[in-house]
Design a protein around this motif. Structure first.
Motif, PDB file in Angstrom:
ATOM      1  N   GLU A 217       0.836  -1.204   0.000  1.00  0.00           N
ATOM      2  CA  GLU A 217       0.000   0.000   0.000  1.00  0.00           C
ATOM      3  C   GLU A 217       0.875   1.260   0.000  1.00  0.00           C
ATOM      4  N   VAL A 218       1.989   1.204   0.725  1.00  0.00           N
ATOM      5  CA  VAL A 218       2.920   2.338   0.736  1.00  0.00           C
ATOM      6  C   VAL A 218       3.552   2.502  -0.643  1.00  0.00           C
ATOM      7  N   LEU A 219       3.948   1.375  -1.238  1.00  0.00           N
ATOM      8  CA  LEU A 219       4.592   1.437  -2.556  1.00  0.00           C
ATOM      9  C   LEU A 219       3.629   1.908  -3.640  1.00  0.00           C
ATOM     10  N   ALA A 220       2.338   1.675  -3.433  1.00  0.00           N
ATOM     11  CA  ALA A 220       1.345   2.176  -4.393  1.00  0.00           C
ATOM     12  C   ALA A 220       1.326   3.702  -4.395  1.00  0.00           C
ATOM     13  N   ILE A 221       1.666   4.307  -3.261  1.00  0.00           N
ATOM     14  CA  ILE A 221       1.734   5.773  -3.150  1.00  0.00           C
ATOM     15  C   ILE A 221       3.068   6.279  -3.689  1.00  0.00           C
ATOM     16  N   ASN A 222       4.146   5.599  -3.296  1.00  0.00           N
ATOM     17  CA  ASN A 222       5.487   5.994  -3.758  1.00  0.00           C
ATOM     18  C   ASN A 222       6.325   4.736  -3.980  1.00  0.00           C
ATOM     19  N   PRO A 223       6.416   4.276  -5.234  1.00  0.00           N
ATOM     20  CA  PRO A 223       7.135   3.030  -5.520  1.00  0.00           C
ATOM     21  C   PRO A 223       8.641   3.124  -5.310  1.00  0.00           C
ATOM     22  N   ASN A 224       9.159   4.323  -5.029  1.00  0.00           N
ATOM     23  CA  ASN A 224      10.598   4.501  -4.837  1.00  0.00           C
ATOM     24  C   ASN A 224      10.968   4.826  -3.394  1.00  0.00           C
ATOM     25  N   TYR A 225      10.051   4.527  -2.468  1.00  0.00           N
ATOM     26  CA  TYR A 225      10.355   4.777  -1.056  1.00  0.00           C
ATOM     27  C   TYR A 225      11.174   3.597  -0.526  1.00  0.00           C
ATOM     28  N   GLY A 226      12.485   3.799  -0.496  1.00  0.00           N
ATOM     29  CA  GLY A 226      13.427   2.720  -0.221  1.00  0.00           C
ATOM     30  C   GLY A 226      13.221   1.926   1.051  1.00  0.00           C
ATOM     31  N   PRO A 227      12.948   2.574   2.207  1.00  0.00           N
ATOM     32  CA  PRO A 227      12.833   1.818   3.455  1.00  0.00           C
ATOM     33  C   PRO A 227      11.820   0.678   3.411  1.00  0.00           C
ATOM     34  N   GLU A 259      18.439  -5.861  -2.241  1.00  0.00           N
ATOM     35  CA  GLU A 259      19.162  -5.257  -3.355  1.00  0.00           C
ATOM     36  C   GLU A 259      18.411  -4.033  -3.877  1.00  0.00           C
ATOM     37  N   LYS A 260      17.097  -4.142  -3.957  1.00  0.00           N
ATOM     38  CA  LYS A 260      16.275  -3.021  -4.396  1.00  0.00           C
ATOM     39  C   LYS A 260      16.402  -1.850  -3.417  1.00  0.00           C
ATOM     40  N   TYR A 261      16.417  -2.170  -2.122  1.00  0.00           N
ATOM     41  CA  TYR A 261      16.595  -1.141  -1.091  1.00  0.00           C
ATOM     42  C   TYR A 261      17.904  -0.388  -1.312  1.00  0.00           C
ATOM     43  N   LEU A 262      18.988  -1.130  -1.554  1.00  0.00           N
ATOM     44  CA  LEU A 262      20.283  -0.492  -1.777  1.00  0.00           C
ATOM     45  C   LEU A 262      20.256   0.404  -3.013  1.00  0.00           C
ATOM     46  N   SER A 263      19.593  -0.077  -4.069  1.00  0.00           N
ATOM     47  CA  SER A 263      19.560   0.705  -5.312  1.00  0.00           C
ATOM     48  C   SER A 263      18.801   2.009  -5.140  1.00  0.00           C
ATOM     49  N   LEU A 264      17.869   2.065  -4.188  1.00  0.00           N
ATOM     50  CA  LEU A 264      17.073   3.277  -3.961  1.00  0.00           C
ATOM     51  C   LEU A 264      17.657   4.158  -2.864  1.00  0.00           C
ATOM     52  N   THR A 265      18.655   3.653  -2.154  1.00  0.00           N
ATOM     53  CA  THR A 265      19.267   4.463  -1.094  1.00  0.00           C
ATOM     54  C   THR A 265      20.684   4.845  -1.541  1.00  0.00           C
ATOM     55  N   ASP A 266      21.690   4.064  -1.179  1.00  0.00           N
ATOM     56  CA  ASP A 266      23.036   4.327  -1.690  1.00  0.00           C
ATOM     57  C   ASP A 266      23.902   3.088  -1.468  1.00  0.00           C
ATOM     58  N   TYR A 267      25.021   3.071  -2.169  1.00  0.00           N
ATOM     59  CA  TYR A 267      25.964   1.955  -2.046  1.00  0.00           C
ATOM     60  C   TYR A 267      27.199   2.394  -1.267  1.00  0.00           C
ATOM     61  N   SER A 268      26.983   3.257  -0.298  1.00  0.00           N
ATOM     62  CA  SER A 268      28.090   3.718   0.540  1.00  0.00           C
ATOM     63  C   SER A 268      28.585   2.574   1.415  1.00  0.00           C
ATOM     64  N   LEU A 269      29.732   2.778   2.040  1.00  0.00           N
ATOM     65  CA  LEU A 269      30.290   1.746   2.908  1.00  0.00           C
ATOM     66  C   LEU A 269      29.352   1.396   4.063  1.00  0.00           C
ATOM     67  N   PRO A 270      28.765   2.383   4.794  1.00  0.00           N
ATOM     68  CA  PRO A 270      27.828   2.016   5.874  1.00  0.00           C
ATOM     69  C   PRO A 270      26.639   1.203   5.368  1.00  0.00           C
ATOM     70  N   SER A 271      26.114   1.568   4.176  1.00  0.00           N
ATOM     71  CA  SER A 271      24.981   0.817   3.616  1.00  0.00           C
ATOM     72  C   SER A 271      25.412  -0.593   3.233  1.00  0.00           C
ATOM     73  N   ARG A 272      26.585  -0.724   2.668  1.00  0.00           N
ATOM     74  CA  ARG A 272      27.084  -2.046   2.310  1.00  0.00           C
ATOM     75  C   ARG A 272      27.296  -2.902   3.556  1.00  0.00           C
ATOM     76  N   MET A 273      27.719  -2.270   4.645  1.00  0.00           N
ATOM     77  CA  MET A 273      27.907  -3.021   5.886  1.00  0.00           C
ATOM     78  C   MET A 273      26.572  -3.513   6.433  1.00  0.00           C
ATOM     79  N   ARG A 274      25.561  -2.671   6.336  1.00  0.00           N
ATOM     80  CA  ARG A 274      24.227  -3.106   6.760  1.00  0.00           C
ATOM     81  C   ARG A 274      23.745  -4.260   5.883  1.00  0.00           C
ATOM     82  N   HIS A 275      24.033  -4.159   4.594  1.00  0.00           N
ATOM     83  CA  HIS A 275      23.693  -5.245   3.663  1.00  0.00           C
ATOM     84  C   HIS A 275      24.445  -6.520   4.048  1.00  0.00           C
ATOM     85  N   ALA A 276      25.719  -6.357   4.389  1.00  0.00           N
ATOM     86  CA  ALA A 276      26.528  -7.512   4.791  1.00  0.00           C
ATOM     87  C   ALA A 276      25.946  -8.184   6.030  1.00  0.00           C
TER      88      ALA A 276
END
Length: 554
Positions: A217-227, A259-276
């Motif tokens: 329902e959130v994505l229907a409002i904004n399909p690019n809301y990364g969180p 992966e989609k979350y990362l693509s809509l936020t950033d691929y910085s080191l802190p984000s990559r660490m959270r992904h890890a």
């Protein structure tokens, strides 16, 4: 001159509006978890307006979210020298005090700010509440008390409602959290985080399908809301682990959403660490190794990368690399070492202790590995839950010394979900390793501990017949024949009470029990010994041991 003054005023006003737009843009980026984008906006703002205290505070907040405390402190202290940043930066420094366990210093700073607030001030209340919530030892009740006061003065402020929802959620007050999130979104329907959090509540209640519907329902409002994609990833991960029949499908969905979350936020080191960190949860160690190597390109000296390389190398069978990376990480005194660091290092050393033939075990190397695992248990006893799967793998490979060493560590946690099974396997591992040896060659201490492990199982499940059988065999190996005979008797009592079908099913074990009890009585009570050997032959007329024993007793 009059026209010049008017034009100057318009120019100054437009600049101020531009700075305000920067702050709004940065806040929106932060809400969307686009932290690197927000940092660029705020740094550019500070370069143009060095005395912008709010920009300095927000930058400090981002660095705190990314666990870069030194940088956060620099910007908070910078904000103290500005006209509009003193209160906010004081809150930021109080947040750092909380993170470092200095509650009194934090409270003093917060009280200093609260004393200056007017009735309708909102922002400072929210940031102080977030400081209470967003640290390693959150105090949700303190946040609730503070925000309740703010809400009384400002009953229709959406930001207070959202923060109050977070505080109630952290305090496990689901109904109150739901009301706060619902009201926040009703007041301001641009506040997508509040609507998303309604799905998070469903996730916490294990209503995974309903949670996913709420996120959509959130994505229907904004399909690019990364969180939302991060929440989808975490929801699919939990669903996979709570309903194992869906594991493969849902883990795949979890990873693709991350992966989609990362693509809509950033691929910085802190984000990559959270992904890890998420890849570790999802047990995708091939992807973790690839991610760790990408992080290494961004920052060759960041110590946490060694952790990810170590974990993935162990899981991918590269034991030397795992030992090297994790040893380097742990021995650097400035790194925060967690239980999983010692755990993975220990398991890598345990695996390394097994020779290339897959049969021979280096006892000294095994001991070094178990010593590290013990250190992990001293930090977090719950990590013992994971030993069950690893130790059973070694048990099936007939590497009983390794299996028994790991199961012995596993049973140090009586609250483990596998506690009884681990005790059974520990006893079996020790028994199998020692059975058939001469008394002088057995590991008597290990056998005594195995006997205690079976007692723990019997106490918890007194009708589990196999525990009596294993206990009897353990005592036979220790040549404690009186305990052996009494325990075989208990095993027989349970099996015989179940009837012919159970006796037939366990024929070999029943005859083993009869023969062992018969042998125990052979030198002291021949009549009783004959009785038990006769019971064996009634069940198995071709049993050689019983036949030969009866001949000797005549």
């Amino acid at each position: 001159m009059k026209n010049f003054k008017i034009l100057s005023l318009v120019f100054i006003t437009s600049i101020a509006a531009g700075y305000a737009q920067d702050i709004d843009q940065a806040k929106k980026a932060m809400d969307a978890e686009q932290y690197e984008k927000a940092k660029v906006v705020l740094k550019n703002n500070l370069q143009a307006k060095p005395d912008n205290g709010k920009a300095a505070f927000l930058l400090g907040n981002i660095y705190l979210k990314q666990n870069i405390e030194d940088s956060a402190k620099i910007f908070f202290q910078r904000g103290l020298s500005t006209s509009d940043g003193v209160k906010l930066s004081t809150i930021g420094l109080g947040h750092i005090d909380l993170e470092n366990g200095n509650t009194a210093a934090a409270q003093s700073k917060f009280d200093q700010v609260l004393a200056q607030l007017k009735k309708r001030d909102i922002e400072e209340y929210v940031y102080i509440a977030q400081a209470y919530m967003n640290n390693s030892k959150p105090d949700y009740k303190a946040a609730i008390n503070l925000l309740t006061k703010a809400q009384t003065a400002n009953p229709n402020d959406a930001s207070i409602k959202l923060a109050l929802g977070d505080a109630y959620y952290g305090d496990r007050s689901q109904n109150e959290a739901y009301v706060s999130y619902r009201d926040a979104y009703a007041i301001d329907n641009s506040m997508l985080r509040a609507k998303m959090q309604l799905g998070v509540l469903l996730k916490g209640a294990k209503a995974y399908e309903e949670a996913i519907k709420a996120y959509n329902e959130v994505l229907a409002i904004n399909p690019n809301y990364g969180p939302v994609f991060r929440e989808l990833a975490e929801t699919y991960y939990l669903w996979a682990n709570n309903k194992t029949s869906t594991y493969t499908e849902n883990i795949s969905k979890a990873l693709s959403n991350y992966e989609k979350y990362l693509s809509l936020t950033d691929y910085s080191l802190p984000s990559r660490m959270r992904h890890a960190d998420f890849l570790i949860l999802a047990k995708d160690f091939k992807a973790l190794e690839a991610e760790a190597n990408e992080m290494k390109k961004l920052d060759k000296v960041n110590p946490r990368i060694l952790r990810y390389l170590g974990y993935s190398a162990y899981q991918n069978g590269n034991y030397d690399s795992a030992i090297s990376a994790l040893t380097e990480y742990i021995t650097k005194g400035t790194n925060k070492v967690i239980a999983a660091d010692y755990y993975n290092l220990g398991l890598a050393k345990v695996a390394k202790s097994i020779a290339a033939d897959g049969k021979t075990v280096d006892a000294a190397a095994l001991s070094m590995g178990t010593a590290d695992i013990k250190k992990s248990l001293e930090i977090d006893l719950a990590i013992a839950n994971g030993l069950n799967e690893v130790a059973k793998k070694y048990f099936t490979q007939k590497l009983y010394p390794v299996a028994s060493a790991l199961f012995e560590l596993a049973i140090t946690n009586p609250d483990s979900k596998n506690y009884l099974e681990d005790n059974v396997y520990y006893g079996l591992s020790v028994l199998t390793e020692n059975r058939g040896k001469e008394l002088k060659d057995v590991n008597m201490v290990a056998l005594q501990n195995a006997d205690k492990a079976m007692d723990a199982v019997i106490t918890a499940t007194p009708n589990y017949q196999e525990a009596y059988l294993y206990k009897a065999r353990i005592n036979s190996t220790m040549e404690k024949d009186d305990v052996m005979a009494a325990t075989y008797e208990k095993y027989l009592e349970i099996v015989l009470a179940k009837g012919e079908a159970e006796i037939t099913k366990n024929k070999t074990k029943v005859t083993e029990s009869y023969n062992s009890i018969g042998a125990f009585h052979a030198n002291t009570d021949k009549a009783k010994a004959k009785e038990y050997f006769a019971k064996t032959l009634a069940l198995d007329p071709t049993n050689t041991y019983a036949t030969e024993s009866l001949k000797k007793l005549k």
